[in-house]
Scaffold this motif. Sequence first.
Motif, PDB file in Angstrom:
ATOM      1  N   ALA A  22      39.791  28.774  26.945  1.00 50.09           N
ATOM      2  CA  ALA A  22      40.459  28.216  25.769  1.00 50.09           C
ATOM      3  C   ALA A  22      41.958  28.080  26.011  1.00 50.09           C
ATOM      4  O   ALA A  22      42.574  27.072  25.639  1.00 50.09           O
ATOM      5  CB  ALA A  22      40.184  29.073  24.543  1.00 50.09           C
ATOM      6  N   ALA A  52      29.678  27.805  30.627  1.00 50.50           N
ATOM      7  CA  ALA A  52      29.521  27.752  29.175  1.00 50.50           C
ATOM      8  C   ALA A  52      30.873  27.881  28.469  1.00 50.50           C
ATOM      9  O   ALA A  52      31.149  27.150  27.511  1.00 50.50           O
ATOM     10  CB  ALA A  52      28.564  28.849  28.701  1.00 50.50           C
ATOM     11  N   ALA A  53      31.714  28.790  28.942  1.00 52.95           N
ATOM     12  CA  ALA A  53      33.034  28.969  28.330  1.00 52.95           C
ATOM     13  C   ALA A  53      33.897  27.724  28.507  1.00 52.95           C
ATOM     14  O   ALA A  53      34.617  27.323  27.585  1.00 52.95           O
ATOM     15  CB  ALA A  53      33.725  30.194  28.927  1.00 52.95           C
ATOM     16  N   GLN A  55      32.801  24.619  28.873  1.00 53.00           N
ATOM     17  CA  GLN A  55      32.264  23.588  27.991  1.00 53.00           C
ATOM     18  C   GLN A  55      32.633  23.852  26.535  1.00 53.00           C
ATOM     19  O   GLN A  55      32.989  22.920  25.807  1.00 53.00           O
ATOM     20  CB  GLN A  55      30.756  23.483  28.165  1.00 53.00           C
ATOM     21  N   ASP A  56      32.585  25.102  26.117  1.00 48.03           N
ATOM     22  CA  ASP A  56      32.975  25.459  24.745  1.00 48.03           C
ATOM     23  C   ASP A  56      34.438  25.116  24.473  1.00 48.03           C
ATOM     24  O   ASP A  56      34.807  24.806  23.345  1.00 48.03           O
ATOM     25  CB  ASP A  56      32.744  26.950  24.468  1.00 48.03           C
ATOM     26  N   ALA A  57      35.270  25.181  25.507  1.00 46.37           N
ATOM     27  CA  ALA A  57      36.697  24.878  25.369  1.00 46.37           C
ATOM     28  C   ALA A  57      36.993  23.392  25.572  1.00 46.37           C
ATOM     29  O   ALA A  57      38.142  22.971  25.487  1.00 46.37           O
ATOM     30  CB  ALA A  57      37.505  25.708  26.368  1.00 46.37           C
TER      31      ALA A  57
END
Length: 153
Positions: A22, A52-53, A55-57
């Motif tokens: 992030a 995953a982190a 992509q989430d960001a």
Amino acid sequence: MEIREVDEDFAVAGQISPESMARLAERGFVAVICNRPDAEEPGQPGIDAMRAAAQDAGLAFHHIPVSGGTFPEPAIAAFRAVRLGTDGPMLAYCRTGTRSITLETLANPHNRPLSRRLQDAQVAGYDLSAMADRFGDRSVSSRSPGHGQSNKS
């Protein structure tokens, strides 16, 4: 997280955490390249968690693992393809950043002379001069095109 700027569109770092993604997005990065094999050492965040982190960001994530001081042509070609195919700043990471800056120097996405590539690495805090003979002339016109896997997600 120590980020070492190489140029306006590329930086390297040692191991980052999923929680770092992030912050990377907030700093303007659009993509991340992991140059570590999954489970290279105990305690290393797994590649699935990192992907995953990212992509989430909202970051593109590429896994181009290299190990043992070897830099196979498919990995170099994949790194170059990701660098050339990404519009915006990206960060590559490994355990210390050395593999990532070495791949950047080998891939030579901006077709720069060796002296400039070594200088860029030095400014970022990596002395690659002892490996200069391994880099040679890696301009686009000096080798045939190749395709590697980037495992983009």
